[in-house]
Design an enzyme around this catalytic site. Structure first.
Site, PDB file in Angstrom:
ATOM      1  N   GLU A   1      60.343  72.260 -38.066  1.00  0.00           N
ATOM      2  CA  GLU A   1      59.259  72.023 -39.162  1.00  0.00           C
ATOM      3  C   GLU A   1      60.123  72.347 -40.377  1.00  0.00           C
ATOM      4  OE1 GLU A   1      56.651  74.759 -37.288  1.00  0.00           O
ATOM      5  OE2 GLU A   1      56.097  73.372 -35.880  1.00  0.00           O
TER       6      GLU A   1
ATOM      7  N   GLU B   1      64.852  73.261 -28.793  1.00  0.00           N
ATOM      8  CA  GLU B   1      63.315  73.254 -29.096  1.00  0.00           C
ATOM      9  C   GLU B   1      63.518  71.542 -29.215  1.00  0.00           C
ATOM     10  OE1 GLU B   1      61.117  76.542 -30.345  1.00  0.00           O
ATOM     11  OE2 GLU B   1      61.533  75.558 -32.101  1.00  0.00           O
TER      12      GLU B   1
ATOM     13  N   SER C   1      56.317  74.063 -25.793  1.00  0.00           N
ATOM     14  CA  SER C   1      55.039  74.152 -25.163  1.00  0.00           C
ATOM     15  C   SER C   1      55.361  75.026 -23.819  1.00  0.00           C
ATOM     16  CB  SER C   1      54.617  72.655 -24.769  1.00  0.00           C
ATOM     17  OG  SER C   1      54.107  72.167 -25.801  1.00  0.00           O
TER      18      SER C   1
ATOM     19  N   ASN D   1      57.184  82.882 -32.030  1.00  0.00           N
ATOM     20  CA  ASN D   1      57.084  82.364 -33.527  1.00  0.00           C
ATOM     21  C   ASN D   1      55.716  81.931 -34.118  1.00  0.00           C
ATOM     22  OD1 ASN D   1      57.180  80.614 -35.824  1.00  0.00           O
ATOM     23  ND2 ASN D   1      58.113  79.014 -34.827  1.00  0.00           N
ATOM     24  N   TRP D   2      55.266  82.859 -34.820  1.00  0.00           N
ATOM     25  CA  TRP D   2      53.795  82.649 -35.143  1.00  0.00           C
ATOM     26  C   TRP D   2      53.410  81.681 -36.128  1.00  0.00           C
ATOM     27  CZ3 TRP D   2      52.069  88.563 -36.064  1.00  0.00           C
ATOM     28  CH2 TRP D   2      52.112  89.302 -34.956  1.00  0.00           C
ATOM     29  N   LYS D   3      54.500  81.104 -36.799  1.00  0.00           N
ATOM     30  CA  LYS D   3      54.392  80.125 -37.680  1.00  0.00           C
ATOM     31  C   LYS D   3      53.449  80.542 -38.822  1.00  0.00           C
ATOM     32  CE  LYS D   3      55.254  76.710 -34.138  1.00  0.00           C
ATOM     33  NZ  LYS D   3      55.389  75.395 -33.901  1.00  0.00           N
TER      34      LYS D   3
ATOM     35  N   GLY E   1      55.692  79.256 -29.159  1.00  0.00           N
ATOM     36  CA  GLY E   1      54.757  79.115 -30.512  1.00  0.00           C
ATOM     37  C   GLY E   1      53.216  79.481 -30.219  1.00  0.00           C
TER      38      GLY E   1
ATOM     39  N   HIS F   1      64.363  75.776 -37.833  1.00  0.00           N
ATOM     40  CA  HIS F   1      63.316  75.306 -36.995  1.00  0.00           C
ATOM     41  C   HIS F   1      63.003  73.649 -37.413  1.00  0.00           C
ATOM     42  CE1 HIS F   1      59.308  74.739 -35.180  1.00  0.00           C
ATOM     43  NE2 HIS F   1      59.530  75.604 -34.377  1.00  0.00           N
TER      44      HIS F   1
ATOM     45  N   GLY G   1      54.541  71.882 -29.659  1.00  0.00           N
ATOM     46  CA  GLY G   1      53.117  71.888 -30.204  1.00  0.00           C
ATOM     47  C   GLY G   1      52.367  70.673 -29.548  1.00  0.00           C
TER      48      GLY G   1
END
Ligand code: PEP
Length: 251
Positions: free
Chosen positions: A94, A164, A210, A6-8, A231, A92, A170
């Protein structure tokens, strides 16, 4: 086993997305596990070109639940298919935290993804406060039940669930393998109750939060951890490939 990056909102420009895609293809070689990368929308076209013919699938990070319409700034599932996306990440944490996505939104999107033959990677996970209050399983059960109840999956390969825990995303602090396994086993039971043994028993459940080359093998060795949603470690070919290799070691 699926290892998905997931490159965000990184590597969003076409030349950046192309370069990272090429570096992933070089680094993973001929992987013995399934591999996917999920760039931002603006990187999909360049990534699709770079991945053409390579054993690395493409995914997106979000989509709208409608096929088209007056939804400024949104992207429909059909357009993602046009870039050869196989996967789409939904719900997700976020998106839930910053854009107010609800379990019902995730349910609608998941239904539309299946209609358009995308494989939704449905993210679930509790906050630190919810875990400290002993509510982690209740939260995850609600997320899984609302997002996936009645979803016409049919074949287990049409759905992926990602656990997650928000406190691990992160932060550099992954869940302990046994701790993650406990939640994965719980998600597995919930999926079996919802969709029966043949589907719920075989849906891939990824761990995200992580996961890095140094801790991936212990996590991926757990019986109900069927892959990783990665991530920051997916933003360099070598570190992402290190996790792919860990997956290969345990399969
Ligand atoms: C993620 O946001 O999906 C994620 C797992 O991030 P990280 O690996 O950086 O914790």
């Amino acid at each position: 086993m699926l290892i998905a990056g997931n490159w965000k909102m990184h590597k969003a420009a076409p030349d950046e997305a192309r370069a990272l895609s090429e570096s992933v293809v070089d680094a993973v070689g001929a992987p013995e596990v399934q591999v996917a990368v999920c760039p931002p929308f603006t990187g999909l076209a360049a990534a699709a070109e770079a991945l053409d013919g390579a054993p690395v699938h493409l995914g997106a990070q979000n989509m709208h639940a409608e096929g088209e319409g007056a939804f400024t700034g949104e992207v429909p599932a059909g357009a993602l298919r046009a870039y050869d996306c196989r996967y789409v990440i939904l719900g997700h944490s976020e998106r839930r935290a910053y854009y107010g996505e609800t379990d019902d939104d995730v349910a609608e999107k998941a239904r539309q993804a299946l209609r358009r033959e995308l494989v939704p990677i449905v993210c679930v996970g509790e906050s630190l406060e919810e875990r400290r209050d002993g509510r982690a399983q209740d939260v995850v059960a609600r997320q899984v039940q609302t997002a996936l109840d009645g979803l016409p999956i049919g074949d287990p390969s049409r759905l992926v669930v990602a656990y997650e825990p928000i406190w691990a995303i992160g932060t550099g602090e992954s869940a302990e393998p046994e701790q993650a396994q406990e939640m994965h086993a719980f998600i597995r039971e919930t999926l079996i109750e919802q969709h029966g043994e043949s589907v719920g028993g075989a849906v891939q459940i990824l761990y995200g939060g992580s996961m890095k080359p140094h801790n991936a093998e212990a996590l991926l060795a757990q019986p109900d951890i069927n892959g990783g949603l990665i991530g920051s470690a997916s933003l360099e070919g070598e570190s992402f490939a290190g996790i792919v290799e860990a997956g290969e070691q345990v399969t």
